[in-house]
Design a protein around this motif. Structure first.
Motif, mmCIF file in Angstrom:
data_model
loop_
_atom_site.group_PDB
_atom_site.id
_atom_site.type_symbol
_atom_site.label_atom_id
_atom_site.label_comp_id
_atom_site.label_asym_id
_atom_site.label_seq_id
_atom_site.Cartn_x
_atom_site.Cartn_y
_atom_site.Cartn_z
ATOM 1 N N ARG A 277 5.941 12.558 1.083
ATOM 2 C CA ARG A 277 6.737 13.543 1.819
ATOM 3 C C ARG A 277 6.779 13.209 3.310
ATOM 4 N N LEU A 278 5.641 12.803 3.855
ATOM 5 C CA LEU A 278 5.605 12.439 5.275
ATOM 6 C C LEU A 278 6.489 11.220 5.546
ATOM 7 N N ARG B 56 -3.290 19.613 -8.857
ATOM 8 C CA ARG B 56 -4.677 19.198 -9.082
ATOM 9 C C ARG B 56 -4.827 17.694 -9.235
ATOM 10 N N VAL B 57 -3.732 16.985 -9.259
ATOM 11 C CA VAL B 57 -3.782 15.526 -9.345
ATOM 12 C C VAL B 57 -2.534 14.973 -8.667
ATOM 13 N N GLY B 58 -2.708 13.874 -7.935
ATOM 14 C CA GLY B 58 -1.581 13.262 -7.242
ATOM 15 C C GLY B 58 -1.157 13.976 -5.982
ATOM 16 N N GLU B 59 -1.943 14.954 -5.531
ATOM 17 C CA GLU B 59 -1.540 15.690 -4.334
ATOM 18 C C GLU B 59 -1.567 14.811 -3.086
ATOM 19 N N ASP B 60 -2.469 13.798 -3.080
ATOM 20 C CA ASP B 60 -2.531 12.891 -1.943
ATOM 21 C C ASP B 60 -1.305 11.980 -1.901
ATOM 22 N N VAL C 106 0.880 -1.176 0.000
ATOM 23 C CA VAL C 106 0.000 0.000 0.000
ATOM 24 C C VAL C 106 0.916 1.223 0.000
ATOM 25 N N SER C 107 0.975 1.904 -1.132
ATOM 26 C CA SER C 107 1.980 2.963 -1.295
ATOM 27 C C SER C 107 1.395 4.373 -1.236
ATOM 28 N N TRP C 108 0.078 4.517 -1.100
ATOM 29 C CA TRP C 108 -0.521 5.848 -1.063
ATOM 30 C C TRP C 108 -1.890 5.753 -0.397
ATOM 31 N N LEU C 109 -2.475 6.891 -0.078
ATOM 32 C CA LEU C 109 -3.829 6.975 0.456
ATOM 33 C C LEU C 109 -4.633 7.950 -0.390
ATOM 34 N N PRO C 110 -5.874 7.614 -0.739
ATOM 35 C CA PRO C 110 -6.705 8.550 -1.502
ATOM 36 C C PRO C 110 -7.070 9.771 -0.664
ATOM 37 N N GLY C 111 -7.042 10.933 -1.295
ATOM 38 C CA GLY C 111 -7.408 12.159 -0.602
ATOM 39 C C GLY C 111 -8.887 12.290 -0.340
ATOM 40 N N ALA C 112 -9.689 11.324 -0.792
ATOM 41 C CA ALA C 112 -11.144 11.400 -0.584
ATOM 42 C C ALA C 112 -11.494 11.499 0.888
ATOM 43 N N PHE C 113 -10.715 10.827 1.743
ATOM 44 C CA PHE C 113 -10.922 10.961 3.186
ATOM 45 C C PHE C 113 -9.617 10.616 3.901
#
Length: 470
Positions: free
Chosen positions: A267-268, A257-261, A233-240
């Protein structure tokens, strides 16, 4: 801000995940991300009972922290104390869709302070009416700036220790926020995300929605996991998302506007914070229903690969191989009579080299063979994904003149769809699932290529071959 030294509270409990197994009479743990062998002292091995470890002292705290950092174990939510819900503020970026906003605010209820950021909606009066009806706070932006900047505008007004970001097209379960907040018992956790399901609007789901219910880009599966680059699991959706305000700093990258999540998560992780995925917490997302909107959204997601390759060149490669596994894949793709024997020799050499590094293990050869086979299967999966997803224009073009490439492409298409169908058990017949799976990959891959061409860089299309691939 860098994370503090981990001080896990007494009672904090973790359970070894499904990818971690014992060896060496319980003194060796194999698993994690990247895969490794963790050698335990006799005292440490006794701290793990029934695949669980509990913080009761400095020693157990250090062991649990190490298991978490190695991605070998996950927190047991029942062991974590509740975090006061007054300590979180909900930020909702919105652009139009007042009915969806009303549905979201109703699901959130009155237990939290809610800040709605209107990103210059076409009908701001409708948004304002919904916000006031649900006793939320309204912030209006003078121009449309995108969800990243809208969330940041809300974040600047948050005075609580934690913030929840909720897109207007989701519905939140009553206990979602409280479950996610539990993860902040670990002071090194900066961000947590729930499992995202498809929202049934009451009139039934069409075939696209049923495919998305089983294989949505936003659904990260049923198992809890650490979130970091190049892990399952390499990312989390910005939806929530729920985050620690001090760790987030200025928040999302303004102007993105895309990939900000994805960028925020990576970065964290680079700063040393932990990011968690928690499937026990649930959110429902209103998936696209028409074929055109669905494919457009998939291609839009694909365009994020190029900007991410500029910001995180070490993390964005579509595939990662060790030199020996890349050689095995190249030999197999040749499809010659000598391919399997040569691939076997390369694998045997890799297993021998791995066994030399496992001199402390009780059975180094057996473990080395297991790790080698796992690496080969992972490489095969990545090659299939490259052929049907990231490299499909080249693969399709090449298959017109190469029978070997054509066979590899057809096999990848069928094997990938069959595996995903068996894994996800969708409420959809195999033929339509396979069709949806293929056009899903075609749309995303098209977006990747569009981003690469526009950015005049192929970096986001190139695999990473390195001696230590993770």
């Amino acid at each position: 801000m860098n994370p503090p030294q981990s001080r896990l509270p007494n009672g904090f409990t973790v359970r070894l995940n499904r990818r971690t197994r014992f060896a060496g009479a319980g003194r060796e743990l194999i698993g994690g991300s990247p895969t490794r062998v963790l050698y335990l002292s006799e005292a440490a091995s006794k701290m793990i009972e029934g695949r669980t470890a509990v913080v009761t002292s400095t020693g157990t705290g250090l062991l649990v922290d190490r298991l978490l950092q190695a991605a070998m174990a996950d927190p047991v939510l029942e062991s974590l104390t509740e975090v006061d819900t007054d300590s979180v503020t909900v930020v909702v970026p919105v652009f139009g869709r007042p009915h969806a906003l009303a549905r979201l605010l109703k699901s959130i209820g009155q237990a939290y302070r809610v800040i709605v950021v209107d990103d210059c909606s076409p009908d701001p009066a409708a948004i304002s009416a919904v916000v006031h009806e649900h006793a939320a706070e309204l912030v209006c932006l003078p121009r449309n700036a995108g969800p990243a900047q809208a969330r940041n505008e809300g974040l600047r007004r948050v005075t609580t220790p934690y913030v929840a970001f909720a897109d207007s097209d989701v519905v939140v379960a009553p206990n979602t926020i409280s479950l996610l907040l539990k993860h902040f018992n670990d002071q090194r956790v900066a961000l947590v995300g729930p499992r995202i399901y498809g929202l049934d609007n009451g009139i039934g789901m069409n075939w696209i929605e049923r495919y998305e219910e089983a294989r949505s880009s936003l659904d990260l599966g049923k198992h809890p996991a650490p979130v970091r680059p190049r892990s399952p699991v390499s990312w989390l959706p910005g939806a929530f998302l729920v985050g620690r305000v001090d760790a987030l700093g200025d928040g999302f990258r303004d102007g993105s506007r895309v990939g900000e999540d994805v960028d925020l998560v990576w970065r964290l992780a680079q700063e040393g914070w932990r990011v968690r995925f928690e499937p026990e917490a649930r959110v429902w997302h209103e998936h696209r229903q028409s074929l055109g909107e669905w494919l457009s959204r998939k291609a839009f997601y694909g365009t994020s690969a190029h900007p991410l390759s500029l910001q995180h060149p070490e993390a964005v490669a579509p595939a990662v191989f060790a030199p020996w596994s890349a050689a095995v894949m190249a030999v197999l793709l040749c499809q010659r009579s000598w391919s399997l024997p040569v691939a076997g020799v390369i694998c045997a050499g890799a297993a021998w080299r791995i066994s030399r590094k496992l001199s402390r293990s009780s059975r180094p050869n057996r473990i080395a063979i297991s790790l080698t086979l796992r690496a080969v299967m992972g490489s095969l999966t990545q090659v299939m994904a490259l052929l049907v997803r990231h490299w499909w224009p080249v693969a399709v073009g090449g298959s017109l003149v190469s029978g070997r490439l054509r066979r590899a492409l057809v096999l990848s298409c069928v094997a990938d769809a069959a595996w995903e169908y068996c894994r996800t058990r969708p409420q959809l017949d195999p033929l339509r699932f396979a069709l949806a799976r293929r056009i899903d990959d075609l749309a995303y891959g098209t977006g990747v290529w569009l981003g690469a061409v526009k950015g005049r860089s192929a970096r986001c299309l190139l695999p990473d071959i390195r001696r230590n691939p993770n």
